[in-house]
Write a protein that holds these residues in place. Structure first.
Motif, PDB file in Angstrom:
ATOM      1  N   TRP A   1       0.878  -1.325   0.086  1.00 24.94           N
ATOM      2  CA  TRP A   1       0.235  -0.066  -0.165  1.00 24.94           C
ATOM      3  C   TRP A   1       1.177   1.709  -0.226  1.00 24.94           C
ATOM      4  O   TRP A   1       0.524   2.268  -0.441  1.00 24.94           O
ATOM      5  CB  TRP A   1      -0.576  -0.594   1.487  1.00 24.94           C
ATOM      6  CG  TRP A   1      -1.214   0.706   1.623  1.00 24.94           C
ATOM      7  CD1 TRP A   1      -3.051   1.436   0.631  1.00 24.94           C
ATOM      8  CD2 TRP A   1      -1.846   2.258   2.020  1.00 24.94           C
ATOM      9  NE1 TRP A   1      -3.448   2.756   1.403  1.00 24.94           N
ATOM     10  CE2 TRP A   1      -2.606   2.918   1.928  1.00 24.94           C
ATOM     11  CE3 TRP A   1      -0.695   2.375   3.660  1.00 24.94           C
ATOM     12  CZ2 TRP A   1      -3.462   4.070   3.387  1.00 24.94           C
ATOM     13  CZ3 TRP A   1      -1.396   2.949   4.340  1.00 24.94           C
ATOM     14  CH2 TRP A   1      -1.935   4.159   4.568  1.00 24.94           C
ATOM     15  N   ILE A   2       1.676   1.040   0.647  1.00 26.55           N
ATOM     16  CA  ILE A   2       2.671   2.531   1.001  1.00 26.55           C
ATOM     17  C   ILE A   2       3.708   2.744  -0.277  1.00 26.55           C
ATOM     18  O   ILE A   2       3.503   3.936  -1.031  1.00 26.55           O
ATOM     19  CB  ILE A   2       3.959   2.106   1.589  1.00 26.55           C
ATOM     20  CG1 ILE A   2       2.951   2.465   2.872  1.00 26.55           C
ATOM     21  CG2 ILE A   2       5.047   3.099   2.173  1.00 26.55           C
ATOM     22  CD1 ILE A   2       4.279   1.831   3.959  1.00 26.55           C
ATOM     23  N   VAL A   3       4.091   1.267  -1.529  1.00 16.87           N
ATOM     24  CA  VAL A   3       4.988   1.873  -2.342  1.00 16.87           C
ATOM     25  C   VAL A   3       3.633   2.308  -2.953  1.00 16.87           C
ATOM     26  O   VAL A   3       3.903   2.742  -4.384  1.00 16.87           O
ATOM     27  CB  VAL A   3       5.475  -0.158  -2.878  1.00 16.87           C
ATOM     28  CG1 VAL A   3       5.542   0.548  -4.160  1.00 16.87           C
ATOM     29  CG2 VAL A   3       6.600  -0.031  -2.168  1.00 16.87           C
ATOM     30  N   ASN A   4       2.275   1.745  -2.993  1.00 16.35           N
ATOM     31  CA  ASN A   4       1.192   1.644  -4.921  1.00 16.35           C
ATOM     32  C   ASN A   4       1.307   3.555  -4.230  1.00 16.35           C
ATOM     33  O   ASN A   4       0.823   4.963  -5.514  1.00 16.35           O
ATOM     34  CB  ASN A   4       0.658   1.724  -4.531  1.00 16.35           C
ATOM     35  CG  ASN A   4      -0.960   2.209  -5.265  1.00 16.35           C
ATOM     36  OD1 ASN A   4      -0.421   1.227  -6.244  1.00 16.35           O
ATOM     37  ND2 ASN A   4      -2.227   2.139  -5.074  1.00 16.35           N
ATOM     38  N   GLY A   5       1.314   3.744  -2.845  1.00 15.50           N
ATOM     39  CA  GLY A   5       1.049   5.734  -2.436  1.00 15.50           C
ATOM     40  C   GLY A   5       2.296   6.207  -3.010  1.00 15.50           C
ATOM     41  O   GLY A   5       2.137   7.762  -3.667  1.00 15.50           O
ATOM     42  N   VAL A   6       3.768   6.036  -2.624  1.00 11.89           N
ATOM     43  CA  VAL A   6       4.543   6.816  -3.534  1.00 11.89           C
ATOM     44  C   VAL A   6       3.974   6.769  -4.719  1.00 11.89           C
ATOM     45  O   VAL A   6       4.756   7.951  -5.284  1.00 11.89           O
ATOM     46  CB  VAL A   6       5.490   6.160  -3.502  1.00 11.89           C
ATOM     47  CG1 VAL A   6       6.745   6.936  -3.373  1.00 11.89           C
ATOM     48  CG2 VAL A   6       5.898   6.282  -1.140  1.00 11.89           C
ATOM     49  N   VAL A   7       4.177   5.985  -5.630  1.00  9.58           N
ATOM     50  CA  VAL A   7       4.080   6.293  -6.435  1.00  9.58           C
ATOM     51  C   VAL A   7       3.174   6.781  -7.002  1.00  9.58           C
ATOM     52  O   VAL A   7       3.502   8.068  -8.080  1.00  9.58           O
ATOM     53  CB  VAL A   7       4.017   4.250  -7.307  1.00  9.58           C
ATOM     54  CG1 VAL A   7       3.021   4.920  -9.102  1.00  9.58           C
ATOM     55  CG2 VAL A   7       4.852   4.287  -7.577  1.00  9.58           C
ATOM     56  N   PHE A   8       2.262   7.167  -7.041  1.00  8.59           N
ATOM     57  CA  PHE A   8       0.655   7.743  -6.946  1.00  8.59           C
ATOM     58  C   PHE A   8       1.119   9.195  -6.451  1.00  8.59           C
ATOM     59  O   PHE A   8       0.685  10.008  -7.009  1.00  8.59           O
ATOM     60  CB  PHE A   8      -0.376   7.614  -5.905  1.00  8.59           C
ATOM     61  CG  PHE A   8      -1.627   8.569  -6.061  1.00  8.59           C
ATOM     62  CD1 PHE A   8      -2.063   8.747  -6.886  1.00  8.59           C
ATOM     63  CD2 PHE A   8      -2.103   9.077  -5.042  1.00  8.59           C
ATOM     64  CE1 PHE A   8      -3.694   9.167  -7.070  1.00  8.59           C
ATOM     65  CE2 PHE A   8      -3.126  10.219  -4.953  1.00  8.59           C
ATOM     66  CZ  PHE A   8      -3.836  10.123  -5.812  1.00  8.59           C
ATOM     67  N   VAL A   9       1.400   9.149  -5.743  1.00 12.36           N
ATOM     68  CA  VAL A   9       2.123  10.914  -4.933  1.00 12.36           C
ATOM     69  C   VAL A   9       3.157  11.370  -6.285  1.00 12.36           C
ATOM     70  O   VAL A   9       3.005  12.999  -6.678  1.00 12.36           O
ATOM     71  CB  VAL A   9       2.680  10.742  -3.576  1.00 12.36           C
ATOM     72  CG1 VAL A   9       2.511  12.460  -3.063  1.00 12.36           C
ATOM     73  CG2 VAL A   9       1.400  11.103  -2.657  1.00 12.36           C
ATOM     74  N   VAL A  10       3.633  10.652  -6.663  1.00  6.02           N
ATOM     75  CA  VAL A  10       4.627  10.941  -7.190  1.00  6.02           C
ATOM     76  C   VAL A  10       4.601  11.399  -8.662  1.00  6.02           C
ATOM     77  O   VAL A  10       4.384  12.366  -9.689  1.00  6.02           O
ATOM     78  CB  VAL A  10       5.829  10.174  -8.018  1.00  6.02           C
ATOM     79  CG1 VAL A  10       7.024  10.314  -8.870  1.00  6.02           C
ATOM     80  CG2 VAL A  10       7.104   9.888  -6.232  1.00  6.02           C
TER      81      VAL A  10
END
Length: 325
Positions: A139-148
């Motif tokens: 979930w965190i990895v997906n969120g980081v990709v989303f914010v970037v």
């Protein structure tokens, strides 16, 4: 004459009803009915109060001055790209499993399986907690990709407030929602201010709080870091972490309800099929987004069912040792 011997009668022992948690099935159903009725009454009172308010002259003037949304900055992108639809689905999937595993961990009293890293077998956690933390990482990895991607593509301007007008417009949108007179909007072009504040809060406030407190309670947090432990005590992290999860649950419930109630086909086309137009009625009858949404629900349901020890244990053994009772 000898007295007739009394034949003992076999008494029927009372069978205790099966409990699901602390309550029986009947108690759960009764509680749900009572709470549902109370929620309907409160909702009815809220709608009535909102309708009375918007009938007042000053409030009508306020709604005309602040219709519920403000203009985005020049250069703001129009439309929802395909990558955002995939991110939306993955975020929903991972968040669902995070909530499921978190609730399972909270209510289990005697875990049937434990996981420990290969390098430190003395440090073990329950299988449910391992699954919770593993899904957290995804979930965190997906969120980081989303914010970037948000900042690279300029999509951040759609969910980050850029004007103080966001607050009166959000209040206007809230009044319109409460009165069941949905705000006029086209999510393909611009979200209303209440949506914008909600998406900003969930992305840049609730998610970081969940991550920081989750890391504090996880096995990766250094136990001997006295300064860090004083800065964020474990007890504070526990008090914050669970309410943040409840905030996510409430957000999902309201979000899904409004998506379906304010133009389901149009909204689902925006979110899942990246199909839309400046004309809000252009894809009003297109079923593509609905079909993709239905497929995503099937995938989430399958993941929910598969998240059980018989499936998780072989996966957990790829990353450490698992011992069962």
């Amino acid at each position: 004459m000898a007295p007739t011997p009394r034949i003992p009668q076999s008494g029927s022992s009372r069978v205790e009803p099966r409990r699901f948690g602390d309550l029986t099935l009947g108690q759960w159903v009764g509680s749900a009915l009572i709470l549902g009725a109370a929620a309907l009454v409160l909702a009815g009172l809220l709608v009535l109060m909102a309708r009375v308010l918007i009938s007042l002259g000053p409030v009508r003037g306020f709604l005309e001055m602040y219709p519920g949304a403000y203009d985005l900055p020049a250069g703001a992108p129009v439309g929802i790209p395909a990558w955002l639809g995939w991110q939306h689905f993955l975020n929903g999937l991972f968040l669902l499993l995070v909530i499921r595993s978190g609730l399972q961990f909270r209510r289990e009293k005697r875990p049937n399986a434990f996981w420990s890293p290969r390098g430190n077998k003395k440090r073990r956690i329950s299988l449910a907690l391992w699954f919770h933390q593993a899904i957290d990482v995804l979930w965190i990895v997906n969120g980081v990709v989303f914010v970037v991607l948000l900042f690279v593509t300029g999509q951040w301007m759609r969910i980050v407030p850029t004007s103080w007008e966001v607050f009166p417009n959000a209040l206007s949108a809230a009044l319109q929602y409460a009165s069941l007179d949905w705000p006029t909007e086209n999510g393909w072009v611009n979200y209303n201010s209440l949506q914008q504040l909600s998406y900003f809060a969930i992305t840049f406030v609730a998610a970081p709080l969940a991550i920081v407190t989750g890391v504090r309670l996880s096995v990766v947090w250094p136990r001997d870091a006295e300064r860090l432990n004083r800065l964020l005590p474990a007890e504070w992290a526990r008090r914050i972490h669970f309410p943040v999860m409840l905030f996510f649950v409430a957000f999902i419930a309201v979000h899904v309800f409004l998506v379906l109630a304010t133009g389901a086909l149009r909204n689902l086309n925006h979110m899942y099929a990246a199909r839309g137009s400046v004309d809000p009625d252009a894809f009003a009858a297109d079923p593509t987004g609905l079909l993709l949404f239905a497929a995503s629900l099937l995938a989430m349901g399958a993941a929910w069912i598969a998240a059980r020890p018989s499936v998780l244990i072989p996966i957990a053994r790829l990353f450490g040792d698992v011992k069962q009772r």
